[in-house]
Write an enzyme that holds these catalytic residues in place. Structure first.
Site, mmCIF file in Angstrom:
data_model
loop_
_atom_site.group_PDB
_atom_site.id
_atom_site.type_symbol
_atom_site.label_atom_id
_atom_site.label_comp_id
_atom_site.label_asym_id
_atom_site.label_seq_id
_atom_site.Cartn_x
_atom_site.Cartn_y
_atom_site.Cartn_z
ATOM 1 N N GLN A 129 93.127 59.464 52.594
ATOM 2 C CA GLN A 129 94.017 59.116 51.506
ATOM 3 C C GLN A 129 94.997 60.261 51.256
ATOM 4 O OE1 GLN A 129 93.167 56.157 48.775
ATOM 5 N NE2 GLN A 129 93.172 55.601 50.928
ATOM 6 N N SER A 162 90.779 53.030 49.699
ATOM 7 C CA SER A 162 89.837 53.397 50.758
ATOM 8 C C SER A 162 89.224 52.191 51.472
ATOM 9 C CB SER A 162 88.729 54.279 50.189
ATOM 10 O OG SER A 162 89.240 55.528 49.823
ATOM 11 N N ARG A 220 86.036 47.731 45.324
ATOM 12 C CA ARG A 220 86.853 48.404 46.331
ATOM 13 C C ARG A 220 86.003 49.037 47.428
ATOM 14 N NH1 ARG A 220 87.916 50.821 41.322
ATOM 15 N NH2 ARG A 220 86.812 52.780 40.896
ATOM 16 N N ASP A 278 89.879 60.712 49.768
ATOM 17 C CA ASP A 278 88.818 60.123 50.587
ATOM 18 C C ASP A 278 89.150 60.066 52.085
ATOM 19 O OD1 ASP A 278 88.249 59.551 47.970
ATOM 20 O OD2 ASP A 278 87.828 57.432 48.284
ATOM 21 N N GLU A 303 81.128 53.519 44.142
ATOM 22 C CA GLU A 303 82.258 53.662 45.042
ATOM 23 C C GLU A 303 81.789 54.009 46.445
ATOM 24 O OE1 GLU A 303 86.192 54.848 42.761
ATOM 25 O OE2 GLU A 303 84.871 56.583 42.941
#
Length: 565
Positions: free
Chosen positions: A125, A169, A229, A109, A284
């Site tokens: 990431q 993230s 997240r 990400d 996400e």
């Protein structure tokens, strides 16, 4: 007995022996490289796990000592990652020439994409030590234009008790003349790998060196699993809002929202997203921003309904119009953002001239078997894209700054009498612009990254390459990558073309192992990794009947490399 940092490190066998620190139910767990180096008589040890090389202390440790131990681990991790962090001097024929890609290891990400102090800042990431999804770092890149990037010192490492299994993230925010990074801290406890999730923040005044401030949300709210997240923080004119991708306990994806007056103390306001129904088991990577005064929310729902029968993987991308309410956000009019194979976790940034730029991961969570593994790296990011709100939907176009990579304009004229045409472009890095007529019946196909005279394994008698087909009978645009050297995941995607359309403007941005299609002025995009032989530099065109209309001409440019140094 008071435990000091020096005493703790010494009895654990030295700074190089401490690998990880965790905290679970007020007990501190230390993971070591070698258990035999520990002086167990000098520590109040509650338990020893030989298989995990961990000791659990039977005495609380002061927060300051825990933070200092995190700095010790941070130093160790930076030294270990340093040989893998310098821009790679190795060449292999799949490595992109102008897309962001990792020097070694696995990229996923994009994170913290923002304009700050005269430059774009972008993180991604990264697991440096292998092409695996393990304890993630944040790589930090800086650019004056979003195209030419240089590498800054590593942004964040998985060094502290709240993020020791991955700095997951998040986004960036400018507050009080400082750059703030909001991210999800991920830890796993014990052999059963019990997940613990916190929302954390780090801050920098110079945009280079970051101080972790630790968790600002230390546990999921009631009714939500540990799958929560990817914080996105905005200021709505009255207070700060944090959006998090979340999963309810009944395994339904939703948005969790928090509010704050200072960006540090957060109040849980509840879940949003019921207006989209049961739209997947986990949401996400939320993003929230305005385009032409329209609030838009980007999401990556996992397990949502597939937009076409060709879509078999559980990972999706899209956006909804958003209405900001006092205690939540209403989402409506869900639309797919990218119709290709490899597009996930997009992030946007506001440009200095108040445009909105997007960069996404050109990959998917489950797809790791790719030819670049043999060279020790995996995945890349998309090109930067400018977003526009037109006719009630989002349009994506390549960032204007990418034109700086163009070589001289070249022209391909198509012979209308020919059944097929093959041209060697001499490069895999190019931009192509044309207009595709939509036939009343029949079809024709463009093959990108093709080899002259080569035949696809999927269809005898056809050229190799990534196939883009216009089918007038079904009024579909079909992307087929079944001839790729890597076929993990789906191999076919399609877009239904409205009846009123007679032609499709097409812009293609190609790199060594990727293709990005911008269709009808960016109304649709299709993004794909495509791995082909080193000599696959041909563009081919075929049609089923000689009376099927073809594009009259194509303009194209060879694209220069964009440095990441």
């Amino acid at each position: 007995m008071e435990i000091t940092l020096t005493g703790l490190v010494d009895t654990c066998g030295g700074t190089d022996n401490v690998r990880r620190v965790l905290r679970h139910q007020e007990k501190v767990i230390i993971e070591l490289s070698a258990l035999e180096r520990v002086n167990q008589d000098a520590l109040p040890i509650h338990a020893v796990d030989v298989s995990l090389r961990q000791i659990t202390l039977d005495q609380p440790i002061d927060e300051g000592v825990l933070a200092a131990l995190g700095r010790v681990i941070d130093h160790n991790l930076r030294e270990q990652a340093a040989p893998f962090y310098s821009p790679s001097q190795k060449t292999d024929f799949h490595r992109p020439g102008w897309h962001i890609n990792p020097p070694q290891g696995l990229l996923n990400d994009p994170n913290g994409f923002i304009y700050f102090q005269g430059h774009y800042h972008l993180f991604y990431q990264w697991y440096p030590f292998a092409c695996e999804h393990k304890d993630k770092f944040w790589v930090h890149l800086i650019s004056p234009d979003g195209v030419q990037w240089h590498t800054a010192p590593l942004g964040l490492t998985p060094s502290d008790w709240y993020d020791s299994h991955g700095v997951f993230s998040g986004h960036a925010m400018v507050m009080n003349d400082a750059l703030w990074l909001y991210y999800t801290g991920n830890t796993r406890i014990g052999p059963e790998r019990l997940r613990q999730t916190t929302q954390c923040v780090a801050r920098s005044s110079d945009g280079i060196h970051f101080e972790k401030l630790g968790p600002v949300i230390d546990a999921p709210p009631a009714g939500v699993t540990e799958h929560i997240r990817d914080p996105k923080v905005i200021h709505d004119g009255q207070h700060y809002r944090m959006l998090l991708g979340a999963q309810r306990e009944d395994k339904i994806g939703r948005l969790a929202q928090y509010s704050s007056t200072d960006g540090l103390t957060w109040h849980y306001d509840g879940l949003s997203g019921d207006s989209l129904g049961e739209h997947g088991y986990m949401w996400e990577c939320p993003d929230l921003f305005q385009l032409n005064e329209q609030w838009v929310c980007i999401l990556c729902p996992q397990g949502s309904p597939s937009p076409t029968p060709d879509h078999h993987v559980p990972h999706h991308n899209g956006y909804a119009t958003a209405t900001l309410e006092a205690d939540g956000i209403r989402l409506d009019n869900w639309q797919v953002l990218d119709h290709g194979f490899d597009f996930y976790a997009p992030q946007t940034a506001q440009t200095p001239d108040n445009k909105r730029m997007l960069i996404a991961w050109m990959g998917l969570p489950d797809e790791v078997e790719q030819p670049s593994l043999s060279a020790g790296w995996l995945h890349q990011l998309t090109c930067p894209r400018e977003l526009h709100w037109e006719n009630g939907q989002m349009y994506q176009r390549p960032a204007t700054a990418l034109q700086s990579l163009r070589g001289p304009q070249q022209l391909l004229v198509i012979n209308p009498e020919c059944h097929s045409t093959t041209v060697d472009l001499g490069t895999k890095q190019f931009e192509l612009n044309t207009t595709l007529p939509i036939p009343a019946s029949g079809h024709y196909t463009l093959y990108f990254h093709s080899r002259s005279g080569m035949i696809t394994p999927a269809s005898s008698g056809k050229p190799s390459g990534c196939a883009l087909t216009i089918n007038g009978d079904s009024r579909t645009l079909i992307l087929d990558r079944s001839a790729s050297l890597a076929t993990e995941g789906d191999t076919r995607r399609s877009i239904h073309l409205p009846e009123q359309l007679e032609e499709l403007p097409l812009q293609v941005l190609a790199d060594t192992s990727s293709l990005e299609f911008f269709i009808a002025g960016g109304q649709w995009t299709m993004t794909s990794r495509y791995f082909s032989a080193v000599d696959a530099t041909f563009l081919a065109l075929t049609r089923d009947h000689n009376d099927t209309p073809l594009p009259k001409q194509m303009d194209w440019y060879a694209l220069k490399n964009a440095s990441v140094r």
